[in-house]
Design a protein around this motif. Structure first.
Motif, PDB file in Angstrom:
ATOM      1  N   ALA A 202      38.673  48.000  39.824  1.00 30.08           N
ATOM      2  CA  ALA A 202      38.014  46.817  40.388  1.00 30.08           C
ATOM      3  C   ALA A 202      37.644  45.824  39.291  1.00 30.08           C
ATOM      4  N   GLN A 203      37.216  46.328  38.146  1.00 30.48           N
ATOM      5  CA  GLN A 203      36.852  45.453  37.036  1.00 30.48           C
ATOM      6  C   GLN A 203      38.078  44.740  36.472  1.00 30.48           C
ATOM      7  N   VAL A 204      39.181  45.439  36.334  1.00 31.65           N
ATOM      8  CA  VAL A 204      40.413  44.831  35.827  1.00 31.65           C
ATOM      9  C   VAL A 204      40.884  43.728  36.774  1.00 31.65           C
ATOM     10  N   VAL A 205      40.838  44.001  38.068  1.00 31.46           N
ATOM     11  CA  VAL A 205      41.236  42.994  39.060  1.00 31.46           C
ATOM     12  C   VAL A 205      40.333  41.777  38.975  1.00 31.46           C
ATOM     13  N   ARG A 206      39.031  42.007  38.895  1.00 34.74           N
ATOM     14  CA  ARG A 206      38.053  40.915  38.871  1.00 34.74           C
ATOM     15  C   ARG A 206      38.195  40.070  37.603  1.00 34.74           C
ATOM     16  N   GLU A 207      38.335  40.705  36.467  1.00 33.80           N
ATOM     17  CA  GLU A 207      38.355  39.983  35.203  1.00 33.80           C
ATOM     18  C   GLU A 207      39.664  39.237  34.966  1.00 33.80           C
ATOM     19  N   ASN A 208      40.764  39.739  35.505  1.00 34.69           N
ATOM     20  CA  ASN A 208      42.069  39.152  35.196  1.00 34.69           C
ATOM     21  C   ASN A 208      42.624  38.261  36.300  1.00 34.69           C
ATOM     22  N   SER A 209      41.917  38.135  37.400  1.00 30.64           N
ATOM     23  CA  SER A 209      42.335  37.199  38.445  1.00 30.64           C
ATOM     24  C   SER A 209      41.887  35.797  38.065  1.00 30.64           C
ATOM     25  N   VAL A 210      42.839  34.891  37.994  1.00 29.11           N
ATOM     26  CA  VAL A 210      42.528  33.502  37.674  1.00 29.11           C
ATOM     27  C   VAL A 210      42.991  32.633  38.843  1.00 29.11           C
ATOM     28  N   PRO A 211      42.466  31.422  38.968  1.00 25.20           N
ATOM     29  CA  PRO A 211      42.860  30.560  40.084  1.00 25.20           C
ATOM     30  C   PRO A 211      44.374  30.417  40.200  1.00 25.20           C
ATOM     31  N   GLY A 212      44.879  30.715  41.382  1.00 23.29           N
ATOM     32  CA  GLY A 212      46.307  30.618  41.632  1.00 23.29           C
ATOM     33  C   GLY A 212      47.088  31.861  41.252  1.00 23.29           C
ATOM     34  N   HIS A 213      46.448  32.798  40.599  1.00 22.24           N
ATOM     35  CA  HIS A 213      47.138  34.013  40.152  1.00 22.24           C
ATOM     36  C   HIS A 213      46.213  35.230  40.314  1.00 22.24           C
ATOM     37  N   PRO A 214      45.974  35.639  41.536  1.00 21.82           N
ATOM     38  CA  PRO A 214      45.130  36.819  41.749  1.00 21.82           C
ATOM     39  C   PRO A 214      45.864  38.095  41.344  1.00 21.82           C
ATOM     40  N   VAL A 215      45.115  39.069  40.909  1.00 19.11           N
ATOM     41  CA  VAL A 215      45.659  40.374  40.551  1.00 19.11           C
ATOM     42  C   VAL A 215      45.407  41.338  41.695  1.00 19.11           C
ATOM     43  N   ARG A 216      46.434  42.015  42.140  1.00 24.33           N
ATOM     44  CA  ARG A 216      46.285  43.003  43.204  1.00 24.33           C
ATOM     45  C   ARG A 216      46.023  44.381  42.595  1.00 24.33           C
ATOM     46  N   PRO A 217      45.261  45.224  43.258  1.00 23.14           N
ATOM     47  CA  PRO A 217      45.008  46.575  42.736  1.00 23.14           C
ATOM     48  C   PRO A 217      46.284  47.343  42.423  1.00 23.14           C
ATOM     49  N   SER A 218      47.335  47.108  43.191  1.00 23.82           N
ATOM     50  CA  SER A 218      48.589  47.828  42.970  1.00 23.82           C
ATOM     51  C   SER A 218      49.272  47.414  41.666  1.00 23.82           C
ATOM     52  N   GLN A 219      48.860  46.299  41.090  1.00 22.47           N
ATOM     53  CA  GLN A 219      49.451  45.814  39.845  1.00 22.47           C
ATOM     54  C   GLN A 219      48.799  46.433  38.607  1.00 22.47           C
ATOM     55  N   VAL A 220      47.688  47.105  38.789  1.00 19.08           N
ATOM     56  CA  VAL A 220      46.943  47.648  37.648  1.00 19.08           C
ATOM     57  C   VAL A 220      47.605  48.936  37.168  1.00 19.08           C
ATOM     58  N   PRO A 221      48.095  48.977  35.931  1.00 17.99           N
ATOM     59  CA  PRO A 221      48.753  50.191  35.412  1.00 17.99           C
ATOM     60  C   PRO A 221      47.743  51.291  35.095  1.00 17.99           C
ATOM     61  N   ALA A 222      48.237  52.504  34.978  1.00 22.48           N
ATOM     62  CA  ALA A 222      47.363  53.665  34.778  1.00 22.48           C
ATOM     63  C   ALA A 222      46.560  53.578  33.488  1.00 22.48           C
ATOM     64  N   ASP A 223      47.166  53.056  32.421  1.00 22.29           N
ATOM     65  CA  ASP A 223      46.444  53.041  31.148  1.00 22.29           C
ATOM     66  C   ASP A 223      45.292  52.040  31.132  1.00 22.29           C
ATOM     67  N   ALA A 224      45.237  51.159  32.127  1.00 29.40           N
ATOM     68  CA  ALA A 224      44.135  50.207  32.210  1.00 29.40           C
ATOM     69  C   ALA A 224      42.866  50.853  32.757  1.00 29.40           C
ATOM     70  N   VAL A 225      43.007  52.012  33.396  1.00 38.95           N
ATOM     71  CA  VAL A 225      41.856  52.628  34.065  1.00 38.95           C
ATOM     72  C   VAL A 225      41.589  54.061  33.611  1.00 38.95           C
ATOM     73  N   THR A 226      42.396  54.577  32.691  1.00 38.89           N
ATOM     74  CA  THR A 226      42.192  55.943  32.194  1.00 38.89           C
ATOM     75  C   THR A 226      42.124  55.932  30.676  1.00 38.89           C
ATOM     76  N   SER A 227      41.305  56.811  30.127  1.00 32.26           N
ATOM     77  CA  SER A 227      41.200  56.910  28.679  1.00 32.26           C
ATOM     78  C   SER A 227      42.178  57.956  28.159  1.00 32.26           C
ATOM     79  N   SER A 228      42.477  57.875  26.880  1.00 29.97           N
ATOM     80  CA  SER A 228      43.407  58.828  26.274  1.00 29.97           C
ATOM     81  C   SER A 228      42.678  60.122  25.933  1.00 29.97           C
ATOM     82  N   GLY A 229      43.423  61.099  25.447  1.00 30.34           N
ATOM     83  CA  GLY A 229      42.819  62.375  25.105  1.00 30.34           C
ATOM     84  C   GLY A 229      41.781  62.274  24.008  1.00 30.34           C
TER      85      GLY A 229
END
Length: 211
Positions: free
Chosen positions: A116-143
């Motif tokens: 939700a944070q990635v979608v909110r922060e990266n949506s700009v006027p005319g170019h909204p970000v959909r949740p399905s566009q968010v890749p796994a590494d944007a929401v998970t930490s590494s080992g």
């Protein structure tokens, strides 16, 4: 009796000589040789893969950093990082994984909140970000929580936000991302990646040139 003492002394002398020789070879000669070869052939790696900006070291390309403002590209989350609690004299960051299972409610909540944070922060006027566009590494930490790289997909997702916040054309920021995208190691190992620190250093240089 004297013969026994003499033999003992000889053995002790031989042992001391062996100790001195081994100490000299393994404790002095070998480390100096390895250091010399490393500094001669791989000076950057031997010195910690330092990344410089404005004439000073700003980090290592091998260690991810947190705390970039939204004007810059964001790294992966680092939920596994913690503070040293044993020796509180120093503010040390302890790296590690969250150790949460795949069906952990805590992990699922972290992923959903991060998405939700990635979608909110990266949506700009005319170019909204959909949740399905968010890749796994944007929401998970590494080992380790210290992964210095992000996927090209996550870098591309951030292009319009970074461009808008810095007053840059999106295509110039896109070119910057492409220039800092590394392919698979030896052409077949790992995945394509973008080093966040090096990309942000290049972004800052671009901003300063245009200002």
């Amino acid at each position: 009796m004297n013969t026994s003492l003499t033999n003992t002394a000889r053995l002790l002398g031989a042992g001391l000589r062996a100790l001195l020789v081994l100490t000299l070879v393994t404790g002095v000669v070998y480390p100096l040789a390895v250091t010399g070869v490393a500094q001669g052939l791989f000076p950057g790696r031997a010195n910690g893969s330092e990344t410089r900006a404005d004439g000073r070291v700003v980090g290592s390309s091998l260690i991810g950093q947190q705390g970039y403002g939204l004007d810059y590209f964001q790294p992966r989350p680092a939920h596994g990082l913690g503070r040293n609690t044993l020796n509180t004299r120093y503010r040390l960051i302890v790296s590690g994984a969250t150790n949460l299972s795949a069906d952990s409610e805590v992990l699922l909540r972290q992923v959903e909140d991060a998405k939700a944070q990635v979608v909110r922060e990266n949506s700009v006027p005319g170019h909204p970000v959909r949740p399905s566009q968010v890749p796994a590494d944007a929401v998970t930490s590494s080992g380790s929580g210290l992964d210095p790289d992000i996927s090209p997909a996550y870098a591309a997702l951030q292009i319009r936000r970074v461009a808008q916040r810095n007053g840059l054309p999106a295509d110039r920021v896109e070119q910057l991302v492409k220039a800092h995208t590394q392919g698979r190691t030896l052409g077949f190992m790992g995945e394509p990646r973008v080093n966040v620190l090096e990309l942000n250093v290049a972004l800052r240089e671009l901003i300063e040139r245009d200002s």
